[in-house]
Design a protein around this motif. Sequence first.
Motif, short mmCIF file in Angstrom:
data_model
loop_
_atom_site.label_atom_id
_atom_site.label_comp_id
_atom_site.label_asym_id
_atom_site.label_seq_id
_atom_site.Cartn_x
_atom_site.Cartn_y
_atom_site.Cartn_z
N ASP A 163 102.60 80.18 -21.50
CA ASP A 163 102.72 81.06 -22.62
C ASP A 163 101.44 81.01 -23.51
N HIS A 164 101.04 79.81 -23.82
CA HIS A 164 100.12 79.30 -24.68
C HIS A 164 98.87 78.49 -24.08
N PHE A 165 97.90 78.72 -24.75
CA PHE A 165 96.61 78.02 -24.28
C PHE A 165 95.93 77.37 -25.68
N MET A 166 95.31 76.16 -25.60
CA MET A 166 94.61 75.54 -26.45
C MET A 166 93.73 74.89 -26.05
N PHE A 167 92.29 74.61 -26.65
CA PHE A 167 91.29 73.89 -26.13
C PHE A 167 91.01 72.63 -27.14
N VAL A 168 90.70 71.64 -26.36
CA VAL A 168 90.56 70.36 -27.09
C VAL A 168 89.17 69.92 -26.67
N LYS A 169 88.63 69.51 -27.64
CA LYS A 169 87.08 68.76 -27.63
C LYS A 169 87.31 67.15 -27.85
N LEU A 170 86.64 66.24 -27.32
CA LEU A 170 86.83 64.92 -27.42
C LEU A 170 85.20 64.41 -27.39
N GLN A 171 84.56 63.87 -28.38
CA GLN A 171 83.39 63.20 -28.25
C GLN A 171 83.47 61.95 -28.99
N GLN A 172 83.00 60.83 -28.24
CA GLN A 172 83.20 59.50 -28.67
C GLN A 172 84.67 59.26 -29.41
N SER A 173 84.92 58.93 -30.42
CA SER A 173 86.13 58.81 -31.12
C SER A 173 86.70 59.71 -31.84
N GLN A 174 86.11 60.97 -31.70
CA GLN A 174 86.40 62.21 -32.65
C GLN A 174 86.98 63.16 -31.55
N TYR A 175 87.94 64.13 -32.10
CA TYR A 175 88.40 65.29 -31.56
C TYR A 175 88.90 66.25 -32.59
N ASP A 176 88.93 67.69 -31.84
CA ASP A 176 89.44 68.72 -32.53
C ASP A 176 89.97 69.80 -31.65
N LEU A 177 90.81 70.66 -32.22
CA LEU A 177 91.49 71.64 -31.44
C LEU A 177 90.97 72.84 -31.93
N SER A 178 91.28 73.97 -30.98
CA SER A 178 91.23 75.46 -31.05
C SER A 178 92.24 76.06 -31.52
N ASP A 179 92.01 77.24 -31.76
CA ASP A 179 93.62 78.00 -32.25
C ASP A 179 94.38 77.95 -31.00
N ASP A 180 95.54 78.51 -31.15
CA ASP A 180 96.45 78.59 -30.00
C ASP A 180 96.44 79.92 -29.63
N PHE A 181 96.09 80.18 -28.50
CA PHE A 181 96.15 81.59 -27.70
C PHE A 181 97.25 81.66 -27.00
N SER A 182 98.22 82.91 -27.51
CA SER A 182 99.44 83.28 -26.98
C SER A 182 99.46 84.56 -26.11
N LEU A 183 100.18 84.45 -24.92
CA LEU A 183 100.23 85.49 -24.03
C LEU A 183 101.42 86.62 -24.83
N PHE A 184 102.10 86.46 -25.81
CA PHE A 184 102.98 87.08 -26.32
C PHE A 184 102.50 87.96 -27.41
N LYS A 185 100.99 87.55 -27.75
CA LYS A 185 100.55 88.67 -28.76
C LYS A 185 100.36 89.91 -28.20
N ARG A 186 101.03 91.10 -28.88
CA ARG A 186 100.98 92.31 -28.38
C ARG A 186 99.85 93.29 -28.81
N SER A 187 99.03 92.95 -29.78
CA SER A 187 97.90 93.82 -30.10
C SER A 187 96.49 93.51 -29.25
N HIS A 188 96.87 92.48 -28.68
CA HIS A 188 95.50 91.89 -27.75
C HIS A 188 95.84 91.02 -26.84
N ASN A 189 95.18 91.25 -25.63
CA ASN A 189 95.22 90.31 -24.58
C ASN A 189 94.29 88.91 -24.76
N GLU A 190 95.02 87.87 -25.27
CA GLU A 190 94.15 86.80 -25.67
C GLU A 190 93.80 85.95 -24.31
N LEU A 191 93.95 86.50 -23.16
CA LEU A 191 93.08 85.95 -22.03
C LEU A 191 91.93 86.30 -21.91
#
Length: 204
Positions: A163-191
């Motif tokens: 249903d949902h997709f999120m990217f994660v980045k890790l470098q050394q001891s730091q990390y961050d996250l992308s937005d949440d991409f959802s297949l239930f978004k009607r206006s756009h295919n987030e794939l």
Amino acid sequence: MTIAVTENIQSLNDVEKKLGLRRSHDPDFFMEWRRDFAELGDTEKITLDRIKQSYLHHITEGFLSEGMVNLLIVSPLLFLAGFLESPFSLRSEHSVEISDRSGSVTYHGRIDALVLNNNLWIVLIEAKRSSFSFLVAVPQALTYMMASPNGDKPTYALVTNGDHFMFVKLQQSQYDLSDDFSLFKRSHNELYSVLQILKSLNTD
């Protein structure tokens, strides 16, 4: 002492306290998911539209297992992004072990899919209780990523329950996250965005 990742790493707070990671507040730390990507081709868009329609059709019939999500969503995305071809290698149910900050506890787990050559980790979770499971999978992905032999270079993960997709980045001891991409978004295919990011990581 060896314990299971899934039973003991339940939150980002766990990751930060037990494994010494911290989330980056630098807006430039994780730019890889916000680049100006090349436009997808018509064939790619048509294929992604069919993948989305097929997934939404099957999800209306009830719970989808990890295997079904992999068949319907993850495998086609990896194929379209070029990760199933040379020079990449794919590992399934890859066993990993990570020690905590003190070195007294070892966390053991299995990554669903590991793309070797540029260290992309795919964490696939069951669609059942999706909102809860999806949030739990992010810290588990970070834990698995710590087993990367990539040194100081960044490691990436794609976390999805279908249903949902999120990217994660890790470098050394730091990390961050992308937005949440959802297949239930009607206006756009987030794939579309998910594939663009994957293709970009393929060339890094």
